[in-house]
Design an enzyme around this catalytic site. Structure first.
Site, PDB file in Angstrom:
ATOM      1  N   HIS A 140       0.823  -1.240   0.092  1.00 36.57           N
ATOM      2  CA  HIS A 140       0.108  -0.034   0.172  1.00 36.57           C
ATOM      3  C   HIS A 140       0.633   1.260  -0.110  1.00 36.57           C
ATOM      4  CE1 HIS A 140      -3.058  -2.951   1.249  1.00 36.57           C
ATOM      5  NE2 HIS A 140      -3.978  -2.037   1.169  1.00 36.57           N
ATOM      6  N   GLY A 200      -1.059  -1.928  -5.815  1.00 33.87           N
ATOM      7  CA  GLY A 200      -1.631  -3.234  -5.510  1.00 33.87           C
ATOM      8  C   GLY A 200      -3.034  -2.648  -5.110  1.00 33.87           C
ATOM      9  N   HIS A 201      -3.375  -1.547  -4.701  1.00 37.26           N
ATOM     10  CA  HIS A 201      -4.603  -0.983  -4.344  1.00 37.26           C
ATOM     11  C   HIS A 201      -4.657   0.392  -5.322  1.00 37.26           C
ATOM     12  CE1 HIS A 201      -8.256   0.419  -2.443  1.00 37.26           C
ATOM     13  NE2 HIS A 201      -8.264  -0.482  -1.558  1.00 37.26           N
ATOM     14  N   GLU A 211     -13.414  -9.125   0.266  1.00 35.58           N
ATOM     15  CA  GLU A 211     -14.212  -7.975   0.106  1.00 35.58           C
ATOM     16  C   GLU A 211     -14.440  -7.804  -1.214  1.00 35.58           C
ATOM     17  OE1 GLU A 211     -11.440  -5.155   2.043  1.00 35.58           O
ATOM     18  OE2 GLU A 211     -12.446  -5.593   3.963  1.00 35.58           O
ATOM     19  N   GLU A 236     -19.159  -3.128   1.439  1.00 36.53           N
ATOM     20  CA  GLU A 236     -18.289  -2.239   2.440  1.00 36.53           C
ATOM     21  C   GLU A 236     -18.828  -0.936   2.082  1.00 36.53           C
ATOM     22  OE1 GLU A 236     -14.136  -3.020   1.766  1.00 36.53           O
ATOM     23  OE2 GLU A 236     -13.704  -1.126   2.780  1.00 36.53           O
ATOM     24  N   CYS A 275     -16.701   1.774   1.942  1.00 33.77           N
ATOM     25  CA  CYS A 275     -15.810   2.356   1.143  1.00 33.77           C
ATOM     26  C   CYS A 275     -16.268   1.985  -0.481  1.00 33.77           C
ATOM     27  CB  CYS A 275     -14.307   1.871   1.245  1.00 33.77           C
ATOM     28  SG  CYS A 275     -13.587   2.369   2.756  1.00 33.77           S
ATOM     29  N   CYS A 280     -10.592   2.050   7.432  1.00 34.04           N
ATOM     30  CA  CYS A 280     -10.927   2.817   6.128  1.00 34.04           C
ATOM     31  C   CYS A 280     -12.178   3.398   5.793  1.00 34.04           C
ATOM     32  CB  CYS A 280     -10.496   1.757   5.000  1.00 34.04           C
ATOM     33  SG  CYS A 280     -11.548   0.175   4.857  1.00 34.04           S
TER      34      CYS A 280
HETATM   35 ZN   LIG Z   1     -13.830   0.624   3.927  1.00 38.96          ZN
END
Ligand SMILES: [Zn+2]
Length: 813
Positions: A167, A216-217, A325, A341, A343, A416
Site C-alpha cells: 500500500h 496493488g490498491h 471483500e 463495504e 468504502c 478505512c
Molecule cells: Zn472501508
C-alpha cells in the site's frame, strides 16, 4: 476538437504551472466544493455532525491508535517503533481531506491550526527524496507486516509470497487528495508541496523501462489526476495512465482480485476486491474524459453495465462477498451475507459522478443518489461516531457481521470506512450542480445557496427543500445573469417507476405521476431528455422555480435471476430504501409477509431516529400452533429508512420482505425451548441459533431448505449450544436433530455429546443420561434424571476435520 482549460476543479484555483496545455476534460463541469453552501435541512444536519463530531473523533482515534505518532516517529521527533498497519497512514490523510472540505465552508481557526501542526509532522516524516511511508522510515532495514525491505517492489504483492501488498502507492494517493483539498480550502501549499515531492519521486521511479508494476490498491491513479488538474503538470496525468497500463501485464499478483488479470482496456466486468476495482475505473473514466481515450471509454461503459445490471445491491452497495471483500458473480446478491463495504459504496458514488460528467446522462445520478442515501449513509450513525464497515440487507440480530460487531462499531483496526465517511460526507454538496455552456444541471436536491459559474457570469441559486422527506423543491434566482440560461432539473428514475437504469430492479405496478414544474407560480410543460427537464429563459433576480416530485410509496422487485430475492419485495419512497426492524415488530421480522395490495402509508415521525418518515401498513404474520401447523394473522408493519437501521441496538432486520406467507418463517409456538434464549460457542454467518428452536422440522439431516444452525467453519473442535430459560425450569429429556450434509459439505453428526445444567452459580453434568445422542436423519433423544435448572448446555466434540450443526433442539420436562 478544442478542449476546455485543464483546470476547472475549483475556479478559485489558478493553474500554477506555466506550461498549462489545452486538454479536454469532462464535458460537464462539476462545481467547486466551496461554491455550494448547505443550509440546514437533511444535509445541513449530516454535514454539521461530520464537521463537529466525526472529523474530530477520527483525529482523536488516529492519535489514540498511534497513527499520528507514526509520523512523529518517522520524523525522529519522538522515539518508538511503528504501531499499527502500514496503510494506517492513509487514514490520517483521509481525515485531513474531510477536515479541509469543512474548513472551506466553515472557517475554524482551531481546526486550521490543528491541520497546520499535523501537516508539519507529515512533512517532517517525508524522506529527503520525497518518499513517505512511515513504517519503512521508522524501520528502514526491517519494516513491519506487509512492507518488504525494498521500496515499492511488493506494492502489488510479492510473488514469492513472503510479503503482502505494501500500500505504498495507496497511501500517497490519499495524501495527494488531502493535499489538493487542503490547498483549495486554505490556499496553503504546505501539504501540496509534500504531495508534489512524493509524486515527483514516484514519477522518477515508474515509467517505460523503469518500474512497471501496477499499484496493488488503486487510488494513486485518480489522485494523480487531481494533482495534475491543480498543478497543470502533465507528467502526473501521464503517470496515472502509465500505472493503469501496467495492469494485466503479468507484473505483481496477476489476479482478478487485484483487477490485474487483464489489461484495463480489455476488462469488461467489475471483479475482485470491490474498492480496488472501482477506484481503478474512476481513474479510467478520468482518462477517457481528459485524453478522449476511446478504448478506455468502451471499457468503463462495459464495466458500468456489468455493475449496474448484475452486481449492485438495491442500496447501491457493491461487493457481495466477505471473502476478499470482493464483487460476486453476476446476480450473486445475497442479503444477510452481503458485504457491501461502506468504502465500496463511496467508490460507487465517485464513479457515477464521473460517468455523469462524461455523458450528462441523469441515469448515473440515479445510481449516485441511491448509493449515497442508502448504502453510504448507513455507514455512519446519526451521532457521527459509530460505523458500519459491512452493510448487509438482512440481519438476524445475532451474527457479528460488522467486523465482529452486531451493530456499528466505535472504531476498528482497519479504519478505512470511518475515515472515508469523514471525507465523503462534506463533499456531497459538490454533486449538487454541474454546468455545460449556459445550462445548469441540478444533480442532487438539497437546501443550499450556490454560486454557480456560468461563462463570465455567476448565477446565485437558492434551493429550499425538505428532500428526501418531501418531493417539493423551490429554487430562487438570487442574481441577474446576462442573457438566457437553462435550468436542467433532474427527474429521478424512481419518479418514473425506474428505480435503476437497468433491469436489475423494477417497480411493481405503476406509481408514476408526472412531476410538476412551476415558474413563478404557473405550471409549465417541460420536455425531458436524459433524465433532465430543461427550462430556458432570461432569468432575473426573484424568479422562483418549483418542482414537485411524486413521493408515493413504491414496491421494488429484483430481476428473477437474483435468487436471494425471489418472491420478495423492497419498499422505497423517494430516493430512500426502507427496511423492517425487530425494534418495531416485537423483536422478530422474518414471520412477516407483505401482500402486493397492502396499502402502505407514509407517516412523518419527528422524534424517531432523528426525524424520519416511516411507512406503515397491514402485513401478515405466520405463527405455528402446538401441533406443528401454521396459521396467519394480521400484523401492523412499520418500515424505517435503511440508512438509520440498527440505531436502537442490534436487532433483526430485512430489506427484502416475503410477498406471500409461504416465504415467511413462522413464529414458534410457546414451548420451553422457544421461550428460551439460544446461545452458541460459535455461529456461522449465514446460519442462526434461532433455527434451534424455530419448530421448523427437517425431512432429513441433510435438509438444506430450512433455517439451520452450524458451527461452521470450526472443525474437529469442542463446541456448545445453550438455552437460557426465562425462569428456572424442570427438564428431563432433550431431542436433537443433527445437521449432516455428507455428500455435499463438511458437516457431520458430532463424535459425541453431553449435557450440563446450570443452577445459577455453576455447571453440573446431568445424571443417568440415556441414548446415543448422535443419530442421523431423526431426532436423537437423551433422557436423564429430572432437574430444575436456569440453563442447559449441549456440549459436543466435532469429528476430526469436520464441522457440525443442529436443525432443531427440543427440551421436555
Ligand atoms: Zn472501508
Amino acid at each position: 476538437m478544442k478542449g476546455l482549460l485543464v483546470v476547472f476543479l475549483g475556479t478559485s484555483v489558478a493553474a500554477m504551472a506555466a506550461q498549462t496545455e489545452e486538454l479536454k476534460d469532462y464535458l460537464f463541469r462539476p462545481m467547486p466544493f466551496t461554491a455550494v453552501k448547505v443550509e440546514d435541512g437533511f444535509w445541513g444536519t449530516r454535514l454539521e455532525t461530520n464537521r463537529t463530531v466525526t472529523v474530530w473523533y477520527a483525529f482523536k482515534k488516529c492519535e489514540e491508535t498511534g497513527r499520528i505518532d507514526n509520523f512523529a516517529k518517522a520524523a525522529r521527533l519522538m522515539p518508538g517503533s511503528f504501531r499499527g498497519t502500514p496503510f494506517d497512514d492513509s487514514d490520517v490523510y483521509k481525515v485531513i481531506e474531510g477536515a479541509s472540505y469543512s474548513l472551506a465552508t466553515h472557517p475554524d481557526p482551531k481546526l486550521d491550526a490543528y491541520l497546520d501542526a499535523l501537516i508539519a509532522k507529515i512533512a517532517a516524516a517525508q524522506e529527503p527524496d520525497g518518499y513517505l511511508y512511515t513504517a519503512r522510515t521508522i524501520h528502514p532495514d526491517n519494516p513491519p507486516g506487509i512492507a518488504s525491505p525494498k521500496r515499492w517492489l511488493n506494492d502489488c504483492g510479492d510473488l514469492r509470497g513472503k510479503y503482502g501488498d505494501s500500500h505504498e502507492l495507496y497511501n500517497v494517493g490519499h495524501l495527494y487528495e488531502a493535499a489538493v483539498a487542503h490547498y483549495q480550502a486554505t490556499g496553503k501549499r504546505t501539504l501540496l508541496d509534500v504531495a508534489i515531492r512524493s509524486a515527483d519521486l514516484v514519477a522518477s521511479v515508474w515509467g517505460p523501462g523503469k518500474l512497471e508494476i501496477p499499484s496493488g490498491h488503486p487510488e494513486i491513479e485518480l489522485s494523480l489526476i487531481k494533482l495534475y488538474r491543480v498543478t497543470g503538470k502533465r507528467a502526473y496525468l501521464d503517470l496515472a495512465r502509465f500505472l493503469l497500463e501496467c495492469r494485466g501485464r503479468g507484473k505483481g499478483i496477476p489476479t482478478a482480485q487485484y483487477a490485474n488479470h487483464k489489461p484495463v482496456v480489455e476488462q469488461t466486468e467489475l471483479v475482485g476486491h470491490a474498492v480496488r476495482s472501482v477506484y481503478m475505473v474512476c481513474a479510467m473514466t478520468d482518462i477517457a474524459a481528459i485524453l478522449g481515450d476511446e478504448p478506455y471509454r468502451r471499457a468503463v461503459d462495459a464495466m458500468w453495465i456489468d455493475m449496474a445490471s448484475r452486481k449492485m445491491a438495491v442500496t447501491g452497495g457493491l461487493g457481495a462477498r466477505h471473502g476478499g471483500e470482493a464483487m460476486g458473480d453476476a446476480y450473486e446478491l445475497p442479503n444477510a451475507e452481503a458485504y457491501n463495504e461502506t468504502c465500496a459504496g463511496i467508490a460507487n458514488a465517485l464513479w457515477n459522478h464521473r460517468m455523469f460528467l462524461l455523458t450528462g446522462d441523469g441515469r448515473y445520478l440515479d445510481v449516485l443518489e441511491r448509493v449515497i442515501y442508502n448504502g453510504v449513509l448507513s455507514g455512519v450513525s446519526l451521532s457521527g461516531d459509530r460505523f458500519f464497515y459491512v452493510n448487509p440487507l438482512a440481519s438476524n440480530g445475532e451474527y457479528p457481521f460488522n467486523q465482529g460487531h452486531r451493530d456499528r462499531f466505535p472504531w476498528t483496526g482497519c479504519a478505512c470506512c470511518p475515515v472515508n465517511i469523514a471525507r465523503f460526507i462534506p463533499s456531497v454538496p459538490g454533486f449538487a450542480y454541474a454546468t455545460r455552456g449556459r445550462s445548469i444541471y441540478v444533480g442532487l436536491y438539497l437546501a443550499s445557496v450556490a454560486e454557480i459559474p456560468l461563462g463570465s457570469d455567476n448565477v446565485t441559486l437558492r434551493q429550499v427543500t425538505d428532500y428526501p422527506w418531501s418531493g417539493h423543491v423551490r429554487f430562487e434566482v438570487q442574481s441577474d445573469a446576462a442573457g438566457e440560461w437553462e435550468l436542467k432539473l433532474r427527474i429521478p428514475g424512481w419518479a418514473g417507476d425506474k428505480p435503476v437504469p437497468t433491469d436489475l430492479y423494477r417497480s411493481l405496478g405503476s406509481t408514476a405521476a408526472a412531476p410538476v414544474v412551476k415558474v413563478n407560480g404557473q405550471a409549465v410543460k417541460v420536455e425531458q431528455t436524459q433524465g433532465f427537464a430543461g427550462l430556458k429563459r432570461t432569468w432575473k433576480r426573484g424568479d422562483v422555480i418549483e418542482l414537485e416530485l411524486p413521493m408515493r410509496v413504491r414496491r421494488v422487485v429484483a430481476n428473477e435471476k437474483v435468487m436471494a430475492d425471489i418472491g420478495r419485495v423492497a419498499l422505497e419512497r423517494g430516493p430512500l430504501v426502507y427496511c423492517v426492524e425487530g425494534a418495531d415488530e416485537n423483536g422478530h421480522v422474518s414471520q412477516l409477509s407483505l401482500a402486493d395490495d397492502a396499502v402502505m402509508t407514509p407517516e412523518r415521525r419527528l422524534s424517531l431516529l432523528g426525524g424520519v418518515t416511516v411507512l406503515r401498513g397491514r402485513a401478515v404474520e405466520s405463527v405455528r400452533r402446538e401441533d406443528g401447523s401454521v396459521f396467519q394473522r394480521p400484523a401492523e408493519l412499520t418500515a424505517v429508512p435503511y440508512q438509520v437501521w440498527c440505531l436502537r441496538g442490534a436487532n433483526p432486520m430485512e430489506v427484502w420482505l416475503p410477498r406471500t406467507a409461504d416465504k415467511a418463517v413462522p413464529l414458534p409456538c410457546p414451548t420451553l425451548a422457544s421461550e428460551s434464549k439460544a446461545l452458541a460457542s460459535h455461529t456461522h454467518m449465514g446460519d442462526t441459533t434461532a433455527a434451534l428452536n424455530d419448530q421448523i422440522l427437517p425431512s432429513s439431516s441433510g435438509d438444506g431448505s430450512i433455517p439451520r444452525f452450524t458451527w461452521w467453519d470450526h472443525k474437529g473442535t469442542a463446541e456448545w449450544v445453550q438455552y437460557d430459560f426465562s425462569k428456572p425450569s424442570k427438564v428431563a429429556s432433550v431431542d436433537v436433530y443433527w445437521f449432516d450434509d455428507q455428500g455435499k459439505g463438511s458437516c457431520r453428526v458430532p463424535q459425541s455429546c453431553k449435557l450440563t445444567w446450570y443452577d445459577g452459580t455453576r455447571w453440573h453434568p446431568v445424571t443417568n443420561a440415556s441414548g446415543t445422542g448422535v443419530l442421523k436423519d431423526t431426532f436423537s433423544r437423551v433422557t436423564f434424571d429430572p432437574v430444575t435448572m436456569s440453563a442447559l448446555r449441549l456440549e459436543v466434540q466435532l469429528q476430526p476435520a469436520f464441522s457440525g450443526g443442529i436443525l432443531e433442539w427440543r427440551v421436555s420436562p
